[in-house]
Design an enzyme around this catalytic site. Structure first.
Site, PDB file in Angstrom:
ATOM      1  N   ARG A 175      52.003  34.236  38.956  1.00 13.02           N
ATOM      2  CA  ARG A 175      52.133  34.705  38.124  1.00 13.02           C
ATOM      3  C   ARG A 175      52.600  35.016  37.509  1.00 13.02           C
ATOM      4  NH1 ARG A 175      47.676  32.427  38.776  1.00 13.02           N
ATOM      5  NH2 ARG A 175      45.488  32.251  38.066  1.00 13.02           N
ATOM      6  N   SER A 226      41.901  34.949  33.662  1.00 12.03           N
ATOM      7  CA  SER A 226      41.697  36.561  34.258  1.00 12.03           C
ATOM      8  C   SER A 226      43.532  37.693  33.401  1.00 12.03           C
ATOM      9  CB  SER A 226      42.630  36.162  35.427  1.00 12.03           C
ATOM     10  OG  SER A 226      41.856  35.767  35.897  1.00 12.03           O
ATOM     11  N   GLU A 251      47.708  40.729  33.720  1.00  7.63           N
ATOM     12  CA  GLU A 251      48.225  39.419  33.775  1.00  7.63           C
ATOM     13  C   GLU A 251      47.701  38.782  32.295  1.00  7.63           C
ATOM     14  OE1 GLU A 251      46.124  35.756  36.112  1.00  7.63           O
ATOM     15  OE2 GLU A 251      46.409  34.854  34.365  1.00  7.63           O
TER      16      GLU A 251
HETATM   17  N1  EPU Z   1      33.736  38.059  42.632  1.00  6.76           N
HETATM   18  C1  EPU Z   1      32.953  39.017  41.650  1.00  6.76           C
HETATM   19  N2  EPU Z   1      32.528  39.583  40.913  1.00  6.76           N
HETATM   20  C2  EPU Z   1      32.780  39.069  39.241  1.00  6.76           C
HETATM   21  C3  EPU Z   1      34.362  37.854  39.805  1.00  6.76           C
HETATM   22  C4  EPU Z   1      34.460  37.323  40.710  1.00  6.76           C
HETATM   23  O1  EPU Z   1      32.637  39.496  42.828  1.00  6.76           O
HETATM   24  O2  EPU Z   1      32.928  39.525  38.077  1.00  6.76           O
HETATM   25  C5  EPU Z   1      34.780  37.519  43.715  1.00  6.76           C
HETATM   26  C6  EPU Z   1      33.771  36.540  43.274  1.00  6.76           C
HETATM   27  O3  EPU Z   1      32.691  36.656  44.419  1.00  6.76           O
HETATM   28  C7  EPU Z   1      35.074  35.708  43.945  1.00  6.76           C
HETATM   29  C8  EPU Z   1      36.025  36.738  44.011  1.00  6.76           C
HETATM   30  O4  EPU Z   1      35.975  37.485  43.515  1.00  6.76           O
HETATM   31  O5  EPU Z   1      34.858  36.203  45.557  1.00  6.76           O
HETATM   32  C9  EPU Z   1      37.257  35.367  43.513  1.00  6.76           C
HETATM   33  O6  EPU Z   1      36.726  34.926  42.194  1.00  6.76           O
HETATM   34  P1  EPU Z   1      37.144  33.635  41.785  1.00  6.76           P
HETATM   35  O7  EPU Z   1      37.040  32.813  42.489  1.00  6.76           O
HETATM   36  O8  EPU Z   1      36.525  33.651  40.535  1.00  6.76           O
HETATM   37  O9  EPU Z   1      38.815  33.504  41.089  1.00  6.76           O
HETATM   38  P2  EPU Z   1      40.130  35.059  40.936  1.00  6.76           P
HETATM   39  O10 EPU Z   1      40.503  35.082  41.949  1.00  6.76           O
HETATM   40  O11 EPU Z   1      38.930  36.105  39.514  1.00  6.76           O
HETATM   41  C10 EPU Z   1      41.757  33.459  40.135  1.00  6.76           C
HETATM   42  C11 EPU Z   1      42.490  33.537  39.200  1.00  6.76           C
HETATM   43  C12 EPU Z   1      42.075  32.719  38.020  1.00  6.76           C
HETATM   44  C13 EPU Z   1      41.934  31.040  38.950  1.00  6.76           C
HETATM   45  C14 EPU Z   1      41.052  31.140  39.699  1.00  6.76           C
HETATM   46  C15 EPU Z   1      40.227  29.921  40.676  1.00  6.76           C
HETATM   47  C16 EPU Z   1      44.136  35.145  39.350  1.00  6.76           C
HETATM   48  C17 EPU Z   1      44.206  36.648  38.290  1.00  6.76           C
HETATM   49  N3  EPU Z   1      43.293  34.309  38.500  1.00  6.76           N
HETATM   50  O12 EPU Z   1      40.803  34.315  40.050  1.00  6.76           O
HETATM   51  O13 EPU Z   1      42.995  31.599  37.217  1.00  6.76           O
HETATM   52  O14 EPU Z   1      40.958  29.968  38.064  1.00  6.76           O
HETATM   53  O15 EPU Z   1      41.491  32.070  41.251  1.00  6.76           O
HETATM   54  O16 EPU Z   1      40.980  29.595  41.603  1.00  6.76           O
HETATM   55  O17 EPU Z   1      44.487  35.212  39.864  1.00  6.76           O
HETATM   56  C18 EPU Z   1      43.510  32.980  35.286  1.00  6.76           C
HETATM   57  O18 EPU Z   1      44.919  33.162  35.954  1.00  6.76           O
HETATM   58  O19 EPU Z   1      43.989  32.748  33.958  1.00  6.76           O
HETATM   59  C19 EPU Z   1      42.464  32.700  35.628  1.00  6.76           C
HETATM   60  C20 EPU Z   1      41.204  32.092  35.322  1.00  6.76           C
END
Ligand code: EPU
Length: 294
Positions: free
Chosen positions: A171, A219, A290
């Site tokens: 990021r 995020s 972020e």
């Molecule tokens: N999770 C929870 N509770 C929640 C949200 C998530 O338990 O309320 C758990 C989910 O179950 C999952 C894990 O956390 O096992 C990861 O969640 P998710 O797949 O939604 O991905 P993330 O790591 O939260 C990242 C990026 C996103 C991107 C997604 C998909 C970052 C900060 N965010 O989110 O990017 O779309 O992966 O690949 O790295 C952005 O940067 O604005 C963004 C949306």
């Protein structure tokens, strides 16, 4: 002529729909006008910030007492150069980049599907997602970059930078103090049909996982590491649905803060403090933003 607007409300230019006025909003339509904006900022000794589609941005309620540069017209082209190289202007919306590359019969940027924002912003943030087909693979825009065209916001020097000269990280790209004008990406030949089918898979994955019903800025925090997502940490603190004024920690995804109607920047900042404090107390982990704040 350089388009300029004094006291333009930035809530009109952020996906969170929050933010007071900018001293001046400027839309350079070509490179000479970009140089004019930089000169104006230097002359006035005011801060200058580049804003794309404002999808990762929180603007204070009192606004921004400086110049905002938003690239216009000549910076939104998407052109296939030779075979697998596509040249993209920083102001091109990501959705259009993805769709044009599918039309060109080129694959490799479908992972950017459904990410709101401009191409320049996504390079600046080194946008990335996990692959939907191969969940273990994390794809970032840096992996498809051939070179990036930038201009320095102080001394106006224009430079074409190769990825090994750019400090891409999770990021981030280390190009603070520079404005990205465009970049070339390298893709691979495929059929439009196959590329469109991958685009559909990414779009479905995002709809399922993420908050799309209220204005948000994606995020809020970076993930401390791949196996410790910020969303899970905030969720485990029981903060989904927590409210401050018109802002709410999303009930769908705890790493999103949404504007349920009349949120102010101060409300979002309060929820940021709440989430940071709770995660630090419960897990001893310091969450890093972020979201960009001006
Ligand atoms: N999770 C929870 N509770 C929640 C949200 C998530 O338990 O309320 C758990 C989910 O179950 C999952 C894990 O956390 O096992 C990861 O969640 P998710 O797949 O939604 O991905 P993330 O790591 O939260 C990242 C990026 C996103 C991107 C997604 C998909 C970052 C900060 N965010 O989110 O990017 O779309 O992966 O690949 O790295 C952005 O940067 O604005 C963004 C949306």
């Amino acid at each position: 002529m350089l388009k300029r607007n004094y006291k333009r409300l930035l809530s009109q230019h952020t996906s969170l729909r929050i933010g007071g006025p900018a001293f001046c909003w400027l839309e350079p339509g070509n490179f000479d006008e970009v140089l004019e904006v930089i000169s104006l900022a230097n002359l006035d000794n005011r801060s200058l910030t580049v804003v794309g589609n404002g999808t990762n941005l929180l603007v204070h309620d009192k606004g921004f007492d400086g110049l905002i540069m938003n690239l216009g017209r000549e910076f939104d082209s998407i052109e296939q150069e030779t075979g697998e190289i596509v040249s993209v202007g920083a102001a091109a919306p990501l959705a259009q980049v993805v769709n044009r590359c599918a039309e060109f019969g080129l694959r490799g940027c479908e992972f950017l599907s459904g990410i709101p924002g401009s191409f320049g912003g996504s390079v600046f943030m080194n946008a990335g997602v996990r692959d939907v087909g191969d969940a273990g693979v994390y794809r970032e825009i840096k992996d498809i970059i051939v070179d990036v065209d930038v201009v320095d916001l102080k001394d106006k020097t224009r430079k074409n930078m190769k990825p090994d000269e750019i400090n891409f990280g999770y990021r981030s790209c280390g190009l603070d103090g520079k404005c990205i004008l465009g970049a070339r990406i390298r893709l691979e030949k495929d059929t439009t049909r196959a590329v469109n089918s991958r685009i559909d898979s990414f779009m479905k994955a995002r709809q399922w996982i993420q908050e799309l019903s209220f204005p948000s800025a994606g995020s809020v925090f970076k993930n401390p590491d791949a196996s410790t997502p910020a969303g899970r940490l905030i969720d485990e603190c029981g903060l989904k649905g927590a409210q401050a004024g018109g802002a709410e920690i999303s009930r769908v995804h705890a790493n999103f803060i949404v504007n349920t109607g009349n949120a102010m920047a101060k409300d979002v900042l309060e929820l940021i403090r709440l989430a940071k404090g709770s995660v630090k107390d419960k897990f001893g982990i310091e969450l890093e933003l972020e979201l960009k704040i001006i």
